[in-house]
Design a protein around this motif. Structure first.
Motif, mmCIF file in Angstrom:
data_model
loop_
_atom_site.group_PDB
_atom_site.id
_atom_site.type_symbol
_atom_site.label_atom_id
_atom_site.label_comp_id
_atom_site.label_asym_id
_atom_site.label_seq_id
_atom_site.Cartn_x
_atom_site.Cartn_y
_atom_site.Cartn_z
ATOM 1 N N GLY A 62 -3.019 5.361 3.465
ATOM 2 C CA GLY A 62 -2.201 4.784 4.536
ATOM 3 C C GLY A 62 -1.370 3.583 4.112
ATOM 4 O O GLY A 62 -0.859 2.860 4.966
ATOM 5 N N TYR A 63 -1.205 3.401 2.815
ATOM 6 C CA TYR A 63 -0.481 2.231 2.303
ATOM 7 C C TYR A 63 0.540 2.681 1.281
ATOM 8 O O TYR A 63 0.663 3.862 1.004
ATOM 9 C CB TYR A 63 -1.473 1.208 1.723
ATOM 10 C CG TYR A 63 -2.564 0.922 2.720
ATOM 11 C CD1 TYR A 63 -2.340 0.062 3.780
ATOM 12 C CD2 TYR A 63 -3.788 1.587 2.650
ATOM 13 C CE1 TYR A 63 -3.308 -0.136 4.751
ATOM 14 C CE2 TYR A 63 -4.756 1.392 3.611
ATOM 15 C CZ TYR A 63 -4.513 0.528 4.673
ATOM 16 O OH TYR A 63 -5.460 0.341 5.619
ATOM 17 N N GLU A 64 1.266 1.729 0.704
ATOM 18 C CA GLU A 64 2.291 2.063 -0.286
ATOM 19 C C GLU A 64 2.177 1.156 -1.493
ATOM 20 O O GLU A 64 1.755 0.012 -1.366
ATOM 21 C CB GLU A 64 3.693 1.871 0.306
ATOM 22 C CG GLU A 64 4.034 2.823 1.424
ATOM 23 C CD GLU A 64 5.457 2.606 1.924
ATOM 24 O OE1 GLU A 64 6.174 1.746 1.372
ATOM 25 O OE2 GLU A 64 5.837 3.302 2.870
ATOM 26 N N LEU A 65 2.604 1.688 -2.644
ATOM 27 C CA LEU A 65 2.746 0.846 -3.827
ATOM 28 C C LEU A 65 4.057 0.097 -3.701
ATOM 29 O O LEU A 65 5.056 0.656 -3.267
ATOM 30 C CB LEU A 65 2.753 1.681 -5.106
ATOM 31 C CG LEU A 65 1.452 2.351 -5.529
ATOM 32 C CD1 LEU A 65 1.653 3.056 -6.867
ATOM 33 C CD2 LEU A 65 0.315 1.350 -5.623
ATOM 34 N N ALA A 66 4.054 -1.159 -4.105
ATOM 35 C CA ALA A 66 5.296 -1.937 -4.131
ATOM 36 C C ALA A 66 6.194 -1.370 -5.219
ATOM 37 O O ALA A 66 5.696 -0.927 -6.254
ATOM 38 C CB ALA A 66 4.995 -3.410 -4.385
ATOM 39 N N PRO A 67 7.506 -1.380 -4.977
ATOM 40 C CA PRO A 67 8.426 -0.850 -5.998
ATOM 41 C C PRO A 67 8.413 -1.668 -7.269
ATOM 42 O O PRO A 67 8.055 -2.803 -7.293
ATOM 43 C CB PRO A 67 9.786 -0.914 -5.332
ATOM 44 C CG PRO A 67 9.621 -1.611 -4.035
ATOM 45 C CD PRO A 67 8.170 -1.824 -3.795
#
Length: 67
Positions: A62-67
């Motif tokens: 439910g989360y994302e890796l930072a670019p």
């Protein structure tokens, strides 16, 4: 082999547990350490694990890796 990522969107220990569980299930991953305050995700593996596989696991939590 150790690789570090940054996860965005985590706000509590439940978030940390979710990311730890999903990333820990990626084949080849032997250890996972998540720091809530910094969003830091340290992944230890036997051999290189694709960033795509880690990103997919983080997304599943439910989360994302930072670019």
């Amino acid at each position: 082999m150790n690789t570090t990522y940054t996860v965005t969107g985590m706000t509590c220990q439940h978030c940390v547990a979710s990311v730890t569980e999903e990333v820990g299930a990626v084949p080849g991953v032997t250890a996972v350490r998540v720091d809530l305050d910094s969003g830091r995700l340290d992944v230890t593996s036997e051999a290189p694990v694709s960033a795509h596989a880690i990103a997919a696991a983080v997304d599943e939590a439910g989360y994302e890796l930072a670019p």
